[in-house]
Scaffold this active site. Sequence first.
Site, mmCIF file in Angstrom:
data_model
loop_
_atom_site.group_PDB
_atom_site.id
_atom_site.type_symbol
_atom_site.label_atom_id
_atom_site.label_comp_id
_atom_site.label_asym_id
_atom_site.label_seq_id
_atom_site.Cartn_x
_atom_site.Cartn_y
_atom_site.Cartn_z
ATOM 1 N N SER A 1 0.828 -1.210 0.000
ATOM 2 C CA SER A 1 0.000 0.000 0.000
ATOM 3 C C SER A 1 0.862 1.260 0.000
ATOM 4 C CB SER A 1 -0.919 0.004 1.229
ATOM 5 O OG SER A 1 -1.816 -1.067 1.199
ATOM 6 N N ARG B 1 1.546 4.231 -3.088
ATOM 7 C CA ARG B 1 1.311 5.648 -2.786
ATOM 8 C C ARG B 1 2.593 6.467 -2.868
ATOM 9 N NH1 ARG B 1 -2.427 2.452 -0.618
ATOM 10 N NH2 ARG B 1 -4.524 3.206 -0.104
ATOM 11 N N GLY C 1 -5.775 -4.066 -8.174
ATOM 12 C CA GLY C 1 -6.923 -3.205 -7.949
ATOM 13 C C GLY C 1 -6.533 -1.909 -7.273
ATOM 14 N N ARG D 1 -13.135 -7.149 -12.073
ATOM 15 C CA ARG D 1 -13.444 -6.485 -10.810
ATOM 16 C C ARG D 1 -14.191 -5.169 -11.025
ATOM 17 N NH1 ARG D 1 -8.071 -6.603 -7.272
ATOM 18 N NH2 ARG D 1 -9.531 -5.878 -5.695
ATOM 19 N N SER E 1 -13.733 1.040 2.173
ATOM 20 C CA SER E 1 -12.751 0.791 1.124
ATOM 21 C C SER E 1 -11.703 1.895 1.120
ATOM 22 C CB SER E 1 -13.418 0.714 -0.256
ATOM 23 O OG SER E 1 -12.435 0.651 -1.274
ATOM 24 N N ASP F 1 -7.492 -8.189 3.950
ATOM 25 C CA ASP F 1 -6.681 -9.064 3.100
ATOM 26 C C ASP F 1 -6.178 -10.299 3.833
ATOM 27 O OD1 ASP F 1 -6.878 -7.593 0.740
ATOM 28 O OD2 ASP F 1 -5.235 -6.271 1.321
ATOM 29 N N LYS G 1 -12.710 -9.100 -4.248
ATOM 30 C CA LYS G 1 -11.255 -8.933 -4.303
ATOM 31 C C LYS G 1 -10.726 -9.585 -5.585
ATOM 32 C CE LYS G 1 -9.974 -6.683 -0.540
ATOM 33 N NZ LYS G 1 -9.047 -5.537 -0.629
#
Length: 448
Positions: free
Chosen positions: A29, A33, A101, A129, A174, A327, A354
């Site tokens: 993550s 970013r 995703g 998805r 989310s 997750d 997912k």
Amino acid sequence: MSGHGTPIPMSSHRSATLNGTAEVPGDKSISHRSLILGALSVGETVITGLLEGQDVLDTAKAMQAMGAEVVRDDDGTWRVHGVGVGGFAEPDQVIDCGNSGTGVRLIMGAMATSPIAATFTGDASLNKRPMARVTDPLALFGAQAVGRSGGRLPMTIVGAHDPLPVRYTVPVPSAQVKSAVLLAGLNAPGQTVVIEHEATRDHTERMLAGFGAEITTEDTDEGRVITLTGQPELTPQTIAVPRDPSSAAFPVCAALITEGSDVLVPNIGLNPTRAGLFTTLREMGADLSYENEREEGGEPVADLRARFSPDMKGIEVPPERAASMIDEYPVLSVVAAFAEGQTVMRGVKELRVKESDRIEAMATGLRANGVEVEDGPDWWIVHGRGQGNVPGGATCASHLDHRIAMSFLVMGLASQSPVSVDDGGPIATSFPVFEPLMAALGADIRRG
């Protein structure tokens, strides 16, 4: 067929013990970013510890396609020369986000308020998805999206020429949707406000503040209210990416169920919006301890020590914890199979959209390996068989999902008979060193 080439069948076999240090990759993550915010800054952002899995590499390529200079030094340091907020160029080619995703939804948000168009695609899994959960709020800024039926990729986003600030309540927990809206809000005038009823991982908020954006978070009766002031000049940063708690889950859980194990997993990010699995495991009776607790780059970090825990008990996982461990439910369900009694997981409907329908995938595979499972639209219950009593012996479908594949390979390490997966290839999207790392600890995982 894998979206990553020829399928790679794998099997895991009962292992004597797992011991040693597991140097898991950087946080996925934060890696995504770091690249995106570096590309939206003016100047050079320097990143160490970046996860070099395919998902993140695809995001790096996307930032290059939109005009940022992204280079990797020989020592593994990454340098991003950004183009500034609103400075993205229109890419010449389709942006392929592979299996990610997170990558595609964040990139859509970041470009949705720039006057450019970009077409996105992915592998067979990603192209199934739902994207409307992101494109609907992006339309409020003035962006347009044209894709396949059901809001699926391939999809073209036409960014807003005159974006408007937005006030948006996230309908489902989310972090991807929240983050896409916040990234879009960077190039909108005035204040963009995001409201979430359940707190999700807050890396985007922390990192936006670190890059110099004006952003506030307030807990109110309405929910968590995040307010971002648009059109800042972001300041480039030096980022040391902590190691991924979602990847750490696999050696940690393997150690808990494999007799005689003692595994240290250093430098794990313990952001409270991500650490729900470790809290849950401790409540089940896991011998899991935090050592050398500290803070790095605004994120809490510690070394995790996991030891064999033969007396774990099933529990009811609080539904409000789901967002902090969404997750990790697949591998938690494996641990639950080796615990005594029922482990109840509710409020987890997000698992059905997912990389695969993770509830269905895990329930089917667990049953095939002799574990009783009940499941519904947003819940499932694993009936634990206790340590040493899981039969194993089945081949499970990974459904192009890295976490499904790794979860069943962890299961085989302590089952009576080996557990196989039809395709371990997708593991490389998030955990490219999974096989050698687990082998170094003593895990018997084989290809073929």
